[in-house]
Scaffold this motif. Structure first.
Motif, mmCIF file in Angstrom:
data_model
loop_
_atom_site.group_PDB
_atom_site.id
_atom_site.type_symbol
_atom_site.label_atom_id
_atom_site.label_comp_id
_atom_site.label_asym_id
_atom_site.label_seq_id
_atom_site.Cartn_x
_atom_site.Cartn_y
_atom_site.Cartn_z
ATOM 1 N N THR A 55 0.831 -1.203 0.000
ATOM 2 C CA THR A 55 0.000 0.000 0.000
ATOM 3 C C THR A 55 0.865 1.251 0.000
ATOM 4 O O THR A 55 1.879 1.312 0.671
ATOM 5 N N GLN A 56 0.466 2.226 -0.807
ATOM 6 C CA GLN A 56 1.241 3.448 -0.968
ATOM 7 C C GLN A 56 0.494 4.627 -0.369
ATOM 8 O O GLN A 56 -0.725 4.697 -0.413
ATOM 9 N N LEU A 57 1.251 5.560 0.195
ATOM 10 C CA LEU A 57 0.654 6.767 0.752
ATOM 11 C C LEU A 57 0.255 7.690 -0.387
ATOM 12 O O LEU A 57 1.000 7.881 -1.348
ATOM 13 N N ALA A 120 11.405 -1.420 12.561
ATOM 14 C CA ALA A 120 10.189 -1.671 13.332
ATOM 15 C C ALA A 120 9.952 -0.571 14.353
ATOM 16 O O ALA A 120 8.812 -0.132 14.562
ATOM 17 N N ASP A 121 11.038 -0.085 15.007
ATOM 18 C CA ASP A 121 10.887 0.962 16.014
ATOM 19 C C ASP A 121 10.334 2.243 15.399
ATOM 20 O O ASP A 121 9.407 2.864 15.939
ATOM 21 N N LEU A 122 10.865 2.653 14.258
ATOM 22 C CA LEU A 122 10.384 3.857 13.594
ATOM 23 C C LEU A 122 8.966 3.661 13.066
ATOM 24 O O LEU A 122 8.146 4.586 13.112
ATOM 25 N N ALA A 123 8.677 2.455 12.573
ATOM 26 C CA ALA A 123 7.324 2.184 12.070
ATOM 27 C C ALA A 123 6.308 2.222 13.207
ATOM 28 O O ALA A 123 5.185 2.714 13.025
ATOM 29 N N ILE A 124 6.683 1.731 14.392
ATOM 30 C CA ILE A 124 5.772 1.791 15.540
ATOM 31 C C ILE A 124 5.509 3.243 15.920
ATOM 32 O O ILE A 124 4.365 3.639 16.195
ATOM 33 N N THR A 125 6.570 4.057 15.938
ATOM 34 C CA THR A 125 6.390 5.473 16.265
ATOM 35 C C THR A 125 5.480 6.151 15.249
ATOM 36 O O THR A 125 4.587 6.928 15.615
ATOM 37 N N ALA A 126 5.691 5.867 13.964
ATOM 38 C CA ALA A 126 4.840 6.452 12.927
ATOM 39 C C ALA A 126 3.400 5.975 13.069
ATOM 40 O O ALA A 126 2.450 6.746 12.879
ATOM 41 N N THR A 127 3.221 4.703 13.408
ATOM 42 C CA THR A 127 1.872 4.148 13.578
ATOM 43 C C THR A 127 1.158 4.805 14.746
ATOM 44 O O THR A 127 -0.024 5.171 14.654
ATOM 45 N N ARG A 158 -2.025 2.292 8.319
ATOM 46 C CA ARG A 158 -1.995 0.967 7.687
ATOM 47 C C ARG A 158 -0.580 0.585 7.264
ATOM 48 O O ARG A 158 -0.141 -0.550 7.472
ATOM 49 N N GLN A 159 0.150 1.543 6.664
ATOM 50 C CA GLN A 159 1.493 1.196 6.209
ATOM 51 C C GLN A 159 2.415 0.939 7.387
ATOM 52 O O GLN A 159 3.291 0.072 7.324
ATOM 53 N N GLY A 160 2.226 1.674 8.470
ATOM 54 C CA GLY A 160 3.055 1.426 9.643
ATOM 55 C C GLY A 160 2.805 0.052 10.241
ATOM 56 O O GLY A 160 3.746 -0.670 10.582
ATOM 57 N N VAL A 161 1.537 -0.333 10.385
ATOM 58 C CA VAL A 161 1.213 -1.663 10.915
ATOM 59 C C VAL A 161 1.763 -2.744 9.988
ATOM 60 O O VAL A 161 2.323 -3.756 10.446
ATOM 61 N N GLU A 162 1.619 -2.535 8.695
ATOM 62 C CA GLU A 162 2.128 -3.520 7.739
ATOM 63 C C GLU A 162 3.630 -3.704 7.878
ATOM 64 O O GLU A 162 4.141 -4.838 7.869
ATOM 65 N N GLN A 163 4.373 -2.581 8.033
ATOM 66 C CA GLN A 163 5.821 -2.670 8.162
ATOM 67 C C GLN A 163 6.211 -3.430 9.422
ATOM 68 O O GLN A 163 7.123 -4.260 9.411
ATOM 69 N N VAL A 164 5.519 -3.182 10.523
ATOM 70 C CA VAL A 164 5.824 -3.874 11.773
ATOM 71 C C VAL A 164 5.562 -5.372 11.631
ATOM 72 O O VAL A 164 6.363 -6.206 12.083
#
Length: 659
Positions: A55-57, A120-127, A158-164
């Motif tokens: 998925t793209q932003l 994962a850490d950055l994706a969690i923060t973004a999420t 959605r993209q953050g959860v997907e990355q994690v």
């Protein structure tokens, strides 16, 4: 045709089709001819998942640059420095735009991270930034349903959860056990939690992202819009739980993943740097909303892709050929299969396929019926697999035994009344099997084959017991409703002497059945057979017009507690046939309702009109069975009704159908 999954890139799998099975001396030319002509044949349309792009932003970089300029960070050259400076300002003075820019920058940095834990850490923060932008109570007055910022925040989430999830798939994780995300700055803990009333965590051994697959050949695709990432939960087919629950091979469940802080923050407000977070995986067959601090949170739901995945992994298609030409090879997989674990209080809907077919033929119907919230809440779907090369009365006797075993296994104490409100749905020959379970045999079926009383027949105890189970039976007390689709009540004109002669030379009946029939004739030389069982060896023989068993079944008294519904097809309006079964043969005088659908025999059970009739019959069955039917005001419901109990009649249903 059989679908085989093959790797296709880092995020998806490619399905390719190759032919399988065994060759025979008549060749596949005769097999193809029979597939088109035989009563109850079904065209298999395997669905093939293809890689779907991540998925793209949709937001443009220009929007983020404008927000950074408003925060005085446009001149900062480093994205990482911009991220941390913006984080401090958003924590002190939150805003929708600030959370959006913070989430967007976090995702950009996560994609450029050098290690999985840093990503994962950055994706969690973004999420979490996107989560708080959507849920922070201090911003409630600033949220407008027309503001595109909210949709952009949902995309970031959605993209953050997907990355994690992708990182956790690589690292490995266990339900209920916290996973450490270690970076030079700190350690973060994320706890995966499965929220389901049906599936125990230990039964789920694999998690796939539904976005990695594109479904072809199964329409329509049923989705619900909300927050989160749709998943496919894959059960271990060889595990003890799957075996005990009789789950289909490769059973899969729809789910949606959410990430949010494990602790509710107060005081100065929420923190996107929360050290404890939860990865909540919601079973979306049961839940379409998750509780939130400001009310329910609608979940993003995908019901179709997990169903297609499960059907493909089950590899049903080869059984259509094997069960018809070589029934003995299919006997090992004969029986009932559940799409989901058995749930007490839900009424079973048993789907019985037709000749030269398999359970995958019901995919379209299951896909549409499970999209109705009330049907998901009140029904559970069972698949029945049987050998279609045998005469239908032998297959019906096996179905009766298998049903008794299933009930004894699922409800040995007889405590679940829903199991005694069973609905049978049969296509073509499957409709005959369903009808056989609801009639009183008396001595009619035996007398159709022999004028000699059964007690004077000589045979071994085993053979005589098998004959008694086949020709003498009572209506099954668990069945309350039967839906017959394109059923040849008076036989099919394609099941004639020519096709019977050709197929009798290629169909290999089970050795046990052949030995029993041979023993019966050998030990009773003086018995006068009106219709020799040896001359009715196959399903084609049993489905010929004038077949003695068909005539007896047509006039056999049904159980007074059973409601029959009949659906017949026409190739076009005014046609006398559906291509295999004539309209006159498909009619059934004892049916409480009868519907005509303009469709061919092979696809009538997949047709939207047929599925709609079955859906309404199931809704009606809830009322006929004295089951309370409160109105469920949920998204996706097709009907509107006033508050209170929903009551309706068959006349009302017919009026709705004829509009």
């Amino acid at each position: 045709m059989a679908c085989v999954l093959q790797p296709a890139g880092p995020h998806g799998q490619l399905a390719s089709c190759n032919t399988g099975g065994r060759e025979n001396r008549w060749g596949w030319a005769l097999t193809a001819m029979v597939a088109m002509l035989a009563c109850g044949c079904g065209t298999l349309r395997p669905w093939q998942p293809w890689p779907r792009a991540q998925t793209q932003l949709s937001q443009k970089q220009q929007r983020v640059d404008d927000i950074l300029r408003r925060y005085g960070l446009a001149e900062v050259s480093s994205r990482r420095e911009q991220f941390w400076l913006l984080l401090g300002q958003v924590q002190r003075q939150p805003s929708l735009e600030g959370y959006l820019a913070l989430s967007h920058l976090g995702l950009q940095l996560a994609q450029r991270a050098t290690g999985p834990h840093e990503s994962a850490d950055l994706a969690i923060t973004a999420t979490l930034a996107a989560w708080f932008g959507l849920t922070d109570p201090r911003l409630a007055s600033r949220r407008s349903p027309y503001d595109p910022t909210l949709e952009q925040l949902r995309l970031c989430y959605r993209q953050g959860v997907e990355q994690v999830i992708r990182v956790l798939q690589q690292e490995g994780w266990t339900w209920g056990q916290k996973v450490a995300i270690r970076t030079p700055e700190a350690v973060r803990w994320i706890e995966p939690v499965l929220i389901s009333q049906s599936w125990p965590p230990e039964a789920i051994t694999k998690v796939e992202l539904a976005w990695d697959y594109q479904v072809e050949g199964l329409e329509p695709e049923y989705r619900g819009y909300g927050l989160g990432v749709p998943l496919i939960l894959v059960a271990d087919s060889s595990g003890a739980f799957s075996q005990a629950q009789r789950l289909t091979p490769g059973a899969a469940a729809p789910a949606t993943a959410l990430i949010r802080p494990a602790v509710r923050f107060s005081g100065r407000g929420p923190s996107v740097l929360a050290a404890q977070v939860r990865l909540e995986v919601w079973d979306t067959y049961e839940h379409t909303q998750a509780p939130g601090s400001r009310g329910p949170v609608p979940l993003e739901v995908d019901l179709t892709t997990p169903l297609a995945y499960a059907m493909q992994q089950a590899a049903w298609e080869p059984l259509a050929v094997q069960g018809f030409l070589w029934p003995e090879e299919k006997l090992s997989r004969r029986g009932f299969y559940l799409l989901r674990p058995y749930q007490k209080g839900k009424i079973p809907v048993v789907l019985i396929h037709g000749l030269w077919s398999d359970p995958s033929a019901w995919a379209e119907m299951i896909n549409s019926l499970q999209a109705e919230p009330l049907l998901r809440q009140r029904y559970q779907f069972f698949l029945y697999v049987y050998s279609t090369g045998q005469p239908f009365w032998y297959a019906a006797a096996q179905l009766r035994r298998d049903l008794d075993q299933l009930l004894a296994q699922l409800d040995p104490e007889g405590e679940d009344p829903a199991l005694r409100q069973m609905v049978l749905v049969g296509h073509s020959m499957g409709g005959l099997l369903a009808r056989m379970l609801t009639v009183e045999s008396g001595s009619r079926f035996w007398e159709a084959f022999s004028s000699t009383p059964f007690n004077k027949i000589h045979a071994s105890a085993k053979v005589k017991a098998e004959l008694a189970q086949t020709f003498f039976f009572h209506p099954h007390p668990a069945v309350r409703c039967v839906v017959m689709i394109a059923t040849p009540h008076r036989g099919s004109y394609f099941a004639n002497r020519l096709t019977a002669l050709a197929l009798n030379r290629v169909i290999t009946l089970p050795a046990a059945l052949t030995r029993s029939l041979s023993e019966l004739h050998r030990r009773n030389p003086g018995v006068r057979w009106l219709n020799s069982p040896l001359k009715n060896r196959t399903s084609i023989d049993s489905l010929r017009p004038g077949s003695p068993a068909l005539e007896v079944l047509l006039h056999a008294p049904g159980a007074p507690w059973v409601h029959y519904h009949n659906i017949l097809g026409r190739l076009y309006r005014g046609a006398w046939t559906d291509g295999v079964v004539s309209v006159s043969s498909a009619r059934f005088a004892l049916a409480a309702s009868e519907h005509e659908v303009v469709c061919d025999h092979v696809n009538i059970h997949r047709h939207w009109a047929t599925i709609e009739v079955v859906r309404r019959i199931l809704l009606e069955h809830l009322q006929d069975g004295t089951w309370t039917l409160p109105w469920m005001a949920q998204p996706g419901s097709y009907f509107s009704a006033p508050t209170g109990t929903w009551s309706f009649s068959r006349n009302w249903l017919n009026q709705m159908y004829n509009r």
